[in-house]
Scaffold this motif. Structure first.
Motif: not given
Length: 363
Positions: A194-195, A200-201, A208-209, A267-268
Motif C-alpha cells: 500500500a505504501w 508512486d501516487l 500525503q503517503i 496496479s502495484i
C-alpha cells in the motif's frame, strides 16, 4: 467443501504426523545404564540415538499461517523422498501462526529444526536470539526463498463496492480486513505494498503517503494476529468488503467458494519472499542437521516446486513458474523490499515500537 475450508482455519498449531514409529530417542534401559556409569553417559546416549534414528527421525517445522496446505502436501512427499534417500521414516510436526509471533515463540524456546516464515526479518529475529548462524540467507538458492507470493484483494462476487486499486480502499464506506503488522508477516507485506502505491501516487511526498495509509487503516474493521485469522474474519464471519491477502490465500478462498468471491489484482503490489532457515542450535543438539538440510533443500526440487505452484505459491524456478502462467498474473508491477532499504530499515522505520505504523494507528 465448506467443512474442509473451515478445518483449514482452525487456529493454533496444526500437527502433521508422517511415519509409523512412536516419538522418542533411546530406551529406559539405556538411560538406566548411563546413570549407573556416569563416565559412559555420553557414549551410551549416542549409541541409543544411533539405534533409534536408524529406523526414524523427527523434525519440527515452525511456519506461518497460510502455508498449512502447502506443507501438509510437501511433508508427505518429503517423507517418501527421505525414506528412499536414507532408509529412515520421518515424523514432521508442523506449527502455524502469525509469522512475527512464531519467530518470537522460537526465540523464546519453541523447539524448531527449521523455520519457514513469511519474511527475512522474522528469521533474523531467531538469528538475533542466537539460534541461527549468520549467512543463513545464502545457504539455499534465491536468498533462501524457495517460493514467492504477492498481495492481492479478495472481494465478494460481483465486486459490489467496485474495488479496483489501493485508492478504493480509502473511500468512505469501504470495510477493509487485514492482519496486524506487529504480529503478522503478511500484514507487513500488505502495508508496504500500500505504501508503494501511495509513494508512486504522491511522488514521494511523505506527508500525503502517511495520510493515505492512515485513511486505509481507519477503514480496517479487524486487525487479526495472522493472515489466516484475517481470512476467517472475511470469508467465514462475513466482515468487511475487501480482504488484503496473500495471493495463495485468495486463491484458496476462490477454490473453496468459487461462486462467492473473486480476486482483484492492484496496479502495484510487492514481491513477497517467504524465507526458510535451519535452526542451527536445535539441529546440532538433536543430531538432525542432515535431515533438516535436505528438508529445505528438497523444496527446490521440481516435485516440490510444483507442489508450491499447486498450492498457489509462485515457484522460484522460473521454468516451472511459467507452467502456471494461466494461474498467476506474471505481468503485475511488483516492488521489492529493497526499495524500502531492506528489511532492517523497513522494520525500524515502519513496524518497530514508535515507528510509522504506531504513529498512524494511534492517531
Amino acid at each position: 467443501m465448506k467443512k474442509r475450508f473451515v478445518k483449514r482455519f482452525v487456529t493454533g498449531s496444526l500437527i502433521t504426523v508422517l511415519g509409523v514409529s512412536a516419538m522418542g530417542c533411546g530406551s529406559s534401559n539405556s538411560n538406566e545404564a548411563a546413570q549407573a556409569n556416569p563416565g559412559e553417559e555420553a557414549q551410551t546416549t549416542e549409541a541409543a540415538q544411533d539405534t533409534d534414528t536408524a529406523e526414524k527421525i523427527t523434525l519440527t517445522n515452525v511456519s506461518y499461517d497460510p502455508t498449512r496446505e502447502l506443507y501438509e502436501e510437501y511433508n508427505k512427499q518429503f517423507a517418501e523422498h527421505w525414506k528412499e534417500l536414507s532408509g529412515q521414516d520421518v515424523e514432521i510436526t508442523q506449527s502455524h501462526g502469525g509469522s512475527g509471533k512464531q519467530a518470537l515463540e522460537v526465540a523464546n524456546g519453541l523447539e524448531a529444526d527449521v523455520v519457514t516464515l513469511a519474511l527475512e526479518y522474522d528469521v533474523k529475529a531467531v538469528q538475533d536470539a542466537g539460534l541461527i548462524e549468520e549467512g543463513w540467507v545464502d545457504e539455499f538458492p534465491s536468498d533462501s526463498s524457495p517460493y514467492t507470493s504477492t498481495i492481492v484483494f479478495l472481494v465478494r462476487k460481483g465486486n459490489p463496492k467496485d474495488i479496483q486499486d489501493w485508492d478504493d480502499l480509502v473511500r468512505d464506506g469501504v470495510g477493509v480486513i487485514t492482519p496486524n503488522p506487529k504480529t503478522s508477516g503478511g500484514a507487513r507485506w500488505n502495508y508496504l505494498a500500500a505504501w508503494a502505491y501511495a509513494d508512486d501516487l504522491y511522488k514521494g511526498d511523505e506527508a500525503q503517503i502517511k495520510d493515505f495509509i492512515k485513511k486505509l487503516y481507519e477503514n480496517v474493521l479487524v486487525l487479526d494476529s495472522g493472515a489466516r485469522g484475517a481470512t476467517t474474519s472475511f470469508v467465514e464471519n462475513k466482515q468487511g468488503d475487501v480482504l488484503i491477502a496473500w495471493e495463495n490465500e485468495a486463491y484458496l478462498s476462490i477454490q473453496d467458494y468459487p461462486d462467492e468471491y473473486e480476486i482483484v489484482t492492484p496496479s502495484i503490489s510487492i514481491l513477497a519472499q517467504p524465507s526458510v532457515a535451519i535452526v542451527d542450535e536445535v539441529v546440532d543438539a538433536r543430531g538432525t542437521r542432515e535431515a533438516a538440510t535436505e528438508y529445505l533443500n528438497y523444496l527446490y526440487s521440481d516435485e516440490a516446486q510444483r507442489i508450491a505452484g499447486d498450492n498457489y505459491y509462485r515457484p522460484s524456478n522460473d521454468e516451472i513458474l511459467q507452467e502456471y502462467a494461466d494461474v498467476f498474473d506474471l505481468t503485475i508491477n511488483l516492488v521489492t523490499v529493497n526499495e524500502f532499504g531492506g528489511w532492517d530499515a523497513a522494520q525500524s522505520t515502519h513496524f518497530a515500537d514508535g515507528g510509522v505504523f504506531d504513529e498512524i494507528y494511534e492517531e
